[in-house]
Design an enzyme around this catalytic site. Structure first.
Site, mmCIF file in Angstrom:
data_model
loop_
_atom_site.group_PDB
_atom_site.id
_atom_site.type_symbol
_atom_site.label_atom_id
_atom_site.label_comp_id
_atom_site.label_asym_id
_atom_site.label_seq_id
_atom_site.Cartn_x
_atom_site.Cartn_y
_atom_site.Cartn_z
ATOM 1 N N HIS A 99 0.848 -1.200 0.000
ATOM 2 C CA HIS A 99 0.000 0.000 0.000
ATOM 3 C C HIS A 99 0.887 1.255 0.000
ATOM 4 C CE1 HIS A 99 -2.696 3.144 1.532
ATOM 5 N NE2 HIS A 99 -3.645 2.453 0.933
ATOM 6 N N GLU A 170 -4.294 2.059 -6.881
ATOM 7 C CA GLU A 170 -4.570 3.164 -5.968
ATOM 8 C C GLU A 170 -3.633 4.329 -6.279
ATOM 9 O OE1 GLU A 170 -6.749 1.254 -2.332
ATOM 10 O OE2 GLU A 170 -4.742 1.929 -1.819
HETATM 11 P P1 PGA Z 1 -9.527 6.011 1.300
HETATM 12 O O1 PGA Z 1 -8.533 4.776 1.475
HETATM 13 O O2 PGA Z 1 -10.742 5.498 0.558
HETATM 14 O O3 PGA Z 1 -9.861 6.429 2.680
HETATM 15 O O4 PGA Z 1 -8.806 7.030 0.488
HETATM 16 C C1 PGA Z 1 -8.320 3.911 0.404
HETATM 17 C C2 PGA Z 1 -7.032 3.164 0.549
HETATM 18 O O5 PGA Z 1 -6.010 3.773 0.893
HETATM 19 O O6 PGA Z 1 -7.023 1.944 0.308
#
Ligand code: PGA
Length: 260
Positions: A99, A170
């Site tokens: 992540h 992401e």
């Molecule tokens: P968020 O988190 O929807 O709060 O931006 C998503 C993530 O980091 O997986």
């Protein structure tokens, strides 16, 4: 190629107390009761993973359990880390790896991420590999960025082993924001990821599910998944209300089932 749509949530280090985490897991389990068209998962805050695992087992629910991180070794002298052995013991299924917050705040590099993916596969669990670009980038350049990350993160792993892989796209610039990236941008990015992946691992790339994460909400989930290369969503803050999470599940289901 039938890729089962996925909706998952990471609670990061929100909902850290046993009662609130268990309540949350039970609520989303109840609200999505019996869902079989979609695959659902929860990655609880690490300190409450055991009670959440117990709560989910007790309900014969359909929500899979995963961890937000694992140590690169199954056991040994790695103070403060979380072992995949514990996750296997808890009947967990998914391991989130790489992540943005791990890569950035904890300085995880591609070599470490690759070790974690290999360990996950060796234990027959499912790696949920997060990748993204730091800044908005256009088509061809995006593909180059993704190919470089994927080549490093998936090095020395045979295509056959990667059939269960899930990629969470992401974009760094869309995490923790008021709104998700635009659906049109996400559609291009997912197509680039699948193309880059096909160049690296061949036809197995068709099996890999690619889900979008970064400020997903019930307002944006429908348009985000309205593309064949977007296999679902990875939810964060905007799924903290169980009703919202359940609504996102319904919306994704509608869009994905209509498309098939
Ligand atoms: P968020 O988190 O929807 O709060 O931006 C998503 C993530 O980091 O997986």
């Amino acid at each position: 190629m039938g890729r089962k749509p996925l909706v998952g949530i990471s609670l990061k280090i929100y909902q850290n107390k046993i009662a609130e985490a268990v309540n949350y897991a039970q609520s989303i389990s109840q609200l999505t009761n019996g869902e079989t068209d979609l695959e659902l998962f929860i990655l609880p805050s690490m300190g409450v993973i055991y009670p959440v695992a117990q709560a989910l087992h007790n309900r014969e629910n359909v929500i899979g359990l995963g961890a937000q991180n694992i140590a690169p070794l199954a056991n040994g002298a790695l103070t403060g880390e979380f072992s995949i052995e514990s996750l296997v013991d808890l009947q967990g299924h998914y391991v989130e790896i790489g992540h943005y917050e791990r890569r950035t705040y904890f300085h995880e590099d591609d070599e470490l991420i690759n070790q974690k993916i290999q360990l996950t596969l060796k234990n027959q669990l499912v790696p949920l590999l997060c990748i993204g670009e730091a800044q908005q980038t256009t088509g061809a350049e995006l593909k180059t960025v993704f190919k470089k990350i994927l080549a490093a993160d998936l090095a020395n792993i045979s295509p056959a082993q990667l059939a269960t892989l899930i990629i969470a796209y992401e974009p760094y610039w869309a995490i923790g924001k008021a709104a998700a990236a635009k659906a049109s941008y996400v559609a291009v990015a997912h197509t680039m990821i699948r193309e880059a992946l096909a160049e690296l691992i061949g036809p197995t790339a068709d099996n890999v599910r690619i889900i979008y994460g970064g400020s997903v909400s019930k307002d944006t989930a429908g348009s985000l998944v309205n593309n064949p290369n977007v296999d679902g969503v990875f939810v964060g803050r905007f799924g903290h209300d169980p009703q919202n999470f359940a609504e996102i599940v319904q919306i994704v289901k509608q869009v994905k089932l209509q498309a098939n």
